[in-house]
Design a protein around this motif. Structure first.
Motif, PDB file in Angstrom:
ATOM      1  N   ASN A 171       3.374 -10.570  -0.702  1.00 47.92           N
ATOM      2  CA  ASN A 171       2.716 -10.012  -1.362  1.00 47.92           C
ATOM      3  C   ASN A 171       2.412 -11.232  -2.864  1.00 47.92           C
ATOM      4  O   ASN A 171       1.277 -11.290  -3.856  1.00 47.92           O
ATOM      5  CB  ASN A 171       2.242  -8.834  -1.470  1.00 47.92           C
ATOM      6  CG  ASN A 171       1.787  -8.146  -0.846  1.00 47.92           C
ATOM      7  OD1 ASN A 171      -0.033  -8.819  -0.658  1.00 47.92           O
ATOM      8  ND2 ASN A 171       2.125  -7.558   0.214  1.00 47.92           N
ATOM      9  N   GLU A 175      -0.473 -12.809  -5.044  1.00 48.56           N
ATOM     10  CA  GLU A 175      -0.670 -12.152  -6.582  1.00 48.56           C
ATOM     11  C   GLU A 175      -0.927 -13.112  -7.987  1.00 48.56           C
ATOM     12  O   GLU A 175      -1.798 -13.592  -8.173  1.00 48.56           O
ATOM     13  CB  GLU A 175       0.497 -11.100  -6.825  1.00 48.56           C
ATOM     14  CG  GLU A 175      -0.395  -9.925  -6.284  1.00 48.56           C
ATOM     15  CD  GLU A 175       1.180  -8.515  -6.387  1.00 48.56           C
ATOM     16  OE1 GLU A 175       1.753  -8.741  -7.035  1.00 48.56           O
ATOM     17  OE2 GLU A 175       0.660  -7.407  -5.905  1.00 48.56           O
ATOM     18  N   SER A 180      -5.884 -12.607  -2.348  1.00 52.94           N
ATOM     19  CA  SER A 180      -5.697 -11.321  -1.633  1.00 52.94           C
ATOM     20  C   SER A 180      -4.628 -12.002  -0.816  1.00 52.94           C
ATOM     21  O   SER A 180      -4.759 -13.256  -0.342  1.00 52.94           O
ATOM     22  CB  SER A 180      -6.663 -10.726  -0.669  1.00 52.94           C
ATOM     23  OG  SER A 180      -7.424 -11.120   0.098  1.00 52.94           O
TER      24      SER A 180
END
Length: 253
Positions: A171, A175, A180
């Motif tokens: 993640n 980011e 996504s």
């Protein structure tokens, strides 16, 4: 370093064919197709990938194959530039006569050193670096149609190379890129047939193997360096991917 050991670090294969064996999964390859002074086609094999041989116009070219150790020993900026060279575009064409002659000249120097009875590790590494720096310059100066997804793949690989020791959460990279995690995985699966997590794990394994072979680091220290919360979790992770424990792997090398 003796000649036999050097041949495990770098190789040059004339008339490279589909049955030619690469050094290891930790090697990087460049395939050169010299067409007189008209053009030079270059194909890149990044880490953890294979050549897309469908694009080869013939099997009369020359393969330069080398272990990533040969670039890891230099500064991080140079290493990132090399990864960029390999990951931006799988193939690259040079049509300017002066540039073709320069690459041919540099390759010939590297080839002469490779086949010399007095082959030197330092000389080979230096000549390889000069050749790669020229390719980086020529690629950066060429105007190419940019594939947005390919750019995102490169962004991910560059970020991972810089941050994987302190951040293995996929993640984090999604980011940073501004998309996504689901979209990042779709792009990576499409381009590399791997998810972000799988690529990060491959990089951890590559780093673990490199440090186990090249340093006196303990399993505990290595587990900490790679972001694991315990020796046991790291050992299970390593054995799952390599088939033996870190300590056994180190003893066998």
């Amino acid at each position: 370093m003796n000649k036999a050991s050097l041949n495990k670090k770098i190789q040059i294969i004339e008339n490279y064919g589909s049955n030619s064996v690469l050094l290891s999964e930790n090697s990087m390859g460049i395939y050169f197709e010299f067409n007189l002074e008209i053009n030079l086609k270059i194909y890149f094999k990044p880490l953890n990938e294979v050549f897309n041989k469908e694009g080869f116009t013939n099997n009369q070219g020359i393969l330069l194959n080398f272990e990533r150790d040969l670039i890891d020993e230099d500064d991080i900026e140079y290493a990132l530039d090399v990864f960029s060279l390999f990951n931006k575009y799988p193939e690259f064409e040079i049509t300017e006569e002066s540039k073709i002659k320069q690459i041919r000249k540099l390759f010939l120097l590297l080839e002469n050193e490779f086949y010399s009875s007095e082959m030197s590790y330092v000389m080979l590494k230096t000549l390889l670096k000069v050749l790669l720096l020229h390719l980086i310059r020529y690629q950066n100066n060429k105007i190419l149609e940019q594939d947005l997804n390919q750019k995102r793949v490169f962004q991910f690989l560059e970020l991972m190379e810089t941050h994987f020791l302190e951040n293995t959460n996929a993640n984090f990279y999604a980011e940073k890129i501004g998309i996504s995690l689901k979209r990042l995985n779709q792009i990576l699966k499409g381009k590399l047939d791997l998810t972000a997590k799988q690529i990060i794990q491959q990089r951890q394994i590559t780093e673990a193997k490199r440090r186990l072979v090249r340093s006196e680091i303990t399993t505990k220290e290595l587990a900490y360096k790679l972001g694991f919360d315990s020796i046991s979790s790291f050992s299970r992770f390593f054995k799952k991917h390599i088939g033996v424990s870190p300590s056994v792997f180190k003893q066998e090398r």
